[in-house]
Every structure is written in C-alpha cells, then in structure tokens.
Write a protein that holds these residues in place. Structure first.
Motif, PDB file in Angstrom:
ATOM      1  N   SER A   1       0.821  -1.218   0.000  1.00  0.00           N
ATOM      2  CA  SER A   1       0.000   0.000   0.000  1.00  0.00           C
ATOM      3  C   SER A   1       0.851   1.263   0.000  1.00  0.00           C
ATOM      4  N   GLU A   2       2.081   1.162   0.482  1.00  0.00           N
ATOM      5  CA  GLU A   2       2.931   2.346   0.594  1.00  0.00           C
ATOM      6  C   GLU A   2       3.214   2.976  -0.765  1.00  0.00           C
ATOM      7  N   LYS A   3       3.242   2.159  -1.822  1.00  0.00           N
ATOM      8  CA  LYS A   3       3.569   2.704  -3.146  1.00  0.00           C
ATOM      9  C   LYS A   3       2.529   3.734  -3.601  1.00  0.00           C
ATOM     10  N   TYR A   4       1.274   3.559  -3.169  1.00  0.00           N
ATOM     11  CA  TYR A   4       0.234   4.508  -3.558  1.00  0.00           C
ATOM     12  C   TYR A   4       0.427   5.847  -2.851  1.00  0.00           C
ATOM     13  N   PHE A   5       0.793   5.800  -1.577  1.00  0.00           N
ATOM     14  CA  PHE A   5       1.032   7.041  -0.836  1.00  0.00           C
ATOM     15  C   PHE A   5       2.274   7.761  -1.369  1.00  0.00           C
ATOM     16  N   ILE A   6       3.282   7.001  -1.779  1.00  0.00           N
ATOM     17  CA  ILE A   6       4.483   7.604  -2.360  1.00  0.00           C
ATOM     18  C   ILE A   6       4.138   8.309  -3.665  1.00  0.00           C
ATOM     19  N   GLU A   7       3.272   7.682  -4.479  1.00  0.00           N
ATOM     20  CA  GLU A   7       2.845   8.291  -5.742  1.00  0.00           C
ATOM     21  C   GLU A   7       2.126   9.614  -5.476  1.00  0.00           C
TER      22      GLU A   7
ATOM     23  N   PHE B   1      -1.918   3.568 -11.828  1.00  0.00           N
ATOM     24  CA  PHE B   1      -3.377   3.596 -11.946  1.00  0.00           C
ATOM     25  C   PHE B   1      -3.980   4.820 -11.263  1.00  0.00           C
ATOM     26  N   LEU B   2      -3.403   5.243 -10.146  1.00  0.00           N
ATOM     27  CA  LEU B   2      -4.005   6.310  -9.342  1.00  0.00           C
ATOM     28  C   LEU B   2      -4.322   7.539 -10.186  1.00  0.00           C
ATOM     29  N   TYR B   3      -3.319   8.065 -10.873  1.00  0.00           N
ATOM     30  CA  TYR B   3      -3.517   9.322 -11.590  1.00  0.00           C
ATOM     31  C   TYR B   3      -4.078   9.111 -12.998  1.00  0.00           C
ATOM     32  N   ILE B   4      -3.823   7.948 -13.614  1.00  0.00           N
ATOM     33  CA  ILE B   4      -4.412   7.703 -14.929  1.00  0.00           C
ATOM     34  C   ILE B   4      -5.911   7.463 -14.803  1.00  0.00           C
TER      35      ILE B   4
END
Length: 435
Positions: free
Chosen positions: A180-186, A405-408
C-alpha cells in the motif's frame, strides 16, 4: 469570504487543527444518536451535512495537501455521500484566501520586491483561491496578468499531512499490506511536484506548445521573468469556470464543441505525448468570451511509461477483453494478477476487471459517445458500490494494480465527469487526425 492572516505550518499546529475538527465531528455523532433515540426514522443526511461542513472548514484552514486530498475525493461522486462531495468540491476554486498583507509579503519573499513595484496595478485581495495557491489580478504594459502565489509552508507540510490523512484513506480504499505504501508515495511525489512552480512553468510552456495544433482550446501565455519556485505569472484570460458554464448553458452545440475539445486535448496528450494533465476538475478549465475552452493549470502532469501504457490500453480492446487467455499478460504486467495468487484468486480478479473494463472502456471503443447517457454513469456507480461492499474482495490478498493507476484512472474519471456535466456528444476518434 473572510481572508486568512495565517496558516498553521508546524506539525503540532496542523495536527491540532485536525484534532479540533475531530471533536466537532464527534459532537455531531453524539447529537445524531441522541436524536435517533427520540426519532428512529431519522436518516444520516443531516449528520453527513454537518460533518462535511465541519471537516471542510478545518481543511480549508490548513490548505495544502490536506485540502488537495479533499479536492481529489470530490471528483468521484460515488465514493462518499453527496454532502461531502458538495462541500469538498468547493476546494476546486473557492476557499478563503490569504489576506492582502500576507500575500504581498509572500510575493516579496520570493521575488525580492512588492507586487505594486513590478506591476502597474495589483489586486490586494485574491480573485481566486484553491488548495495550494491563490490568484491575483495585475496589469503590466496594458496587459491583464494572473499572478499565482503559493501559500506559505505548503511544500514543507506534505509529508506530515499525508501521515495524518493516511488512516482515513487506508480505511476508505481498503489499502492494506506492505504494497500500500507505493500509492502514498505516488500521491506524495505528485503533490510535491505541484508545489514547485518552476516545474509547473516548464510543464506549462512545453504542453501548450505541444498542444497548439488542437482546435477550440487555448492556453495562457507564461512569463518566466516574473515567476519563481513559489510565484507563477501568466496571461489573464476572461471567462467563466467550466462548472458555471454547465449550469447556465442552453446551447448544446457549444457544449458538444467544448466536450470535443476536452476529449481531443486529453487523448492527444495520452497517446502522443505520453504525459497528461492529471487534474481534470472544473476549476482548471475556463470558457472564454469567444466560447473556447481554456486550460489554466499544468501543475499536475502524469508521465506514462510504456510498460504501463501498452498493457493498460491493450485491456481497452474488445477482442482482448473477450479472450480470457489474452487478458492474462496485461493483467500481470499491470500488477492486478500476481505470481503468488491462487487459481481461485486469479479467476476472481480477472472476472472483476473484465466486467469493470468492458464498461469503463465503452467510450474508447465507440466511434462516437454521448456522455449525457445517465444509464452509463448509473451502471458505473452501481458497479463501484457493489465492489466497495464486496466482502470477498476486501478479504483477499492485498492491494491490486500499479501505482500508475491512481492518476491515470483519476484522469479518465475526471474527464468522463466533465463531459457528463457538459452532456457532450463527441467523436471519440477525431484526435487521431492530430497524432
């Protein structure tokens, strides 16, 4: 709207503001359950309205990334109750500004002189205020100028703000496990980029130059000599925000023209530039006095690497979605299916994404698409609600999908919503003529 003479910048002060907001929300719940005893038929609508108002009031005092997250959430009308969407939507272009004296001081700190020493006229009060900065109207050599001034301490507070927001986001989006940390880093990286106005200036000039061949859309001229890492100066363009236009418009042909401009702008960026304006909310677009679309903010640009772009759009092809075997390679590349998944998990995730993508990619698969189709948006909302309540999905093996995926996805959801607001009927393939 009352202006602010200061913004809390220390971790303790910002945390204290959130604690204060928490007490208000707690009081709202206590009052609600007390009233519920007397009136069992009472719904949560009033509770949602009071909580949304109190939370928004607290966030707008903090500004920065805490308010930016609220803005991001307001773009998806299916995540939370309507009361929150309505309140958080205000963060797109309508929040209390810094006071005139504090804005002047901030300008001098970063450009070395007061604004009235540089410009012939300068509005002491902001004409627009949002989550990270506010805009003042100035004049220079007979030209109207927009001067964006960043709020003090915004960049320095991003890490601590996200740490405070993380528990809320973790519960809301079912983020769990080490991945889950990768999403917060993004999110953190993108927010940090948005506080670098030197980067935004560079991106603005590059993107406007690359997109100048597009029709029915225009961009401001930028002034590097009057800009800095915390000050961004550009041409002022008269117009109304896209949301105001949508509320008042009765000309469907014009709405279709604006919608076509939006679609071509986004699809051209995605497929030709492989870098996209990833903040598609109404506050970032104007309709000028000639009826053209104006894009005014390039602070959030998402670059799309080929190892994401290729499998992502492979899954938008009907023939791939109809073929179980053909789907597997892009699903693995996009980190939706993982090597340690069981056969049952693989089938489950494949079926979910097959259903989701067959619906979500409909505009991409059609020669034309009518975004006034309420049935399309109702089906998306129903599917999102069903997946959010899917207990099996929540219990399964960790988070799914690349951080890209988050921003796209945010870009496509935001674009779809803007086009729905316009009720636009568009040619989905027209952008190909520009590539």
């Amino acid at each position: 709207m009352k202006s602010l003479d200061r913004i809390p910048t220390s971790k303790i002060a910002r945390a204290g503001q959130l604690v204060k907001t928490g007490f208000k929300v707690g009081g709202n719940y206590a009052a609600y359950y007390g009233e519920k005893v007397i009136n069992p038929s009472l719904t949560k609508e009033k509770l949602h309205q009071e909580n949304a108002g109190d939370i928004y009031e607290g966030l707008q005092q903090l500004k920065g990334s805490a308010l930016k997250v609220a803005q991001m959430l307001s773009m998806d009308k299916n995540i939370m109750p309507q009361a929150y969407v309505e309140q958080f939507s205000l963060s797109q272009f309508s929040v209390p500004p810094l006071s005139g004296p504090l804005a002047r001081k901030t300008f001098k700190n970063h450009l070395g002189i007061y604004p009235e020493q540089l410009f012939e006229t300068f509005s002491a009060e902001a004409v627009q205020a949002a989550s990270i900065g506010q805009v003042h109207l100035a004049e220079k050599d007979g030209k109207k100028i927009a001067v964006k001034i960043q709020y003090p301490g915004v960049a320095d507070s991003i890490k601590s703000d996200l740490a405070m927001v993380k528990p809320f986001a973790t519960r809301m989006f079912n983020l769990k496990g080490k991945d889950s940390e990768k999403y917060f880093i993004e999110v953190e990286n993108k927010l940090l980029e948005e506080t670098d106005y030197t980067l935004e200036l560079k991106q603005s000039i590059e993107h406007t130059e690359a997109c100048k061949k597009l029709t029915n859309i225009r961009f401001p001229e930028y002034y590097p000599e009057w800009s800095s890492p915390k000050i961004l100066t550009m041409e002022w363009i008269d117009g109304v925000h896209l949301s105001e236009f949508c509320k008042a418009n009765t000309n469907q042909d014009q709405a279709n023209q604006l919608g076509q401009a939006l679609w071509d702008f986004y699809l051209f960026q995605i497929h030709h530039l492989k870098a996209v304006h990833a903040d598609p909310h109404p506050g970032n677009f104007l309709v000028d006095t000639a009826g053209k679309l104006v894009a005014i903010d390039f602070g959030c640009i998402k670059r799309i690497p080929d190892d994401f772009y290729i499998p992502y759009f492979e899954l938008a092809k009907p023939e791939v979605l109809a073929d179980v075997e053909a789907m597997m390679k892009p699903l693995i590349a996009l980190e939706i299916v993982r090597p340690d998944d069981t056969p049952d998990e693989i089938n489950y995730y494949r079926s979910i994404f097959q259903e989701l993508l067959m619906l979500f990619s409909k505009p991409l698969q059609s020669e034309t698409f009518d975004f006034s189709d309420d049935q399309f948006f109702s089906r998306m909302a129903a599917l999102g609600e069903r997946l959010a309540k899917d207990s099996k999905l929540r219990k399964m093996n960790g988070n799914r999908g690349s951080a890209h995926f988050l921003y796209i996805n945010r870009t496509f959801f935001g674009l779809y919503q803007l086009l729905h607001d316009l009720k636009a009927n568009i040619d989905t393939q027209q952008y190909l003529q520009l590539i």
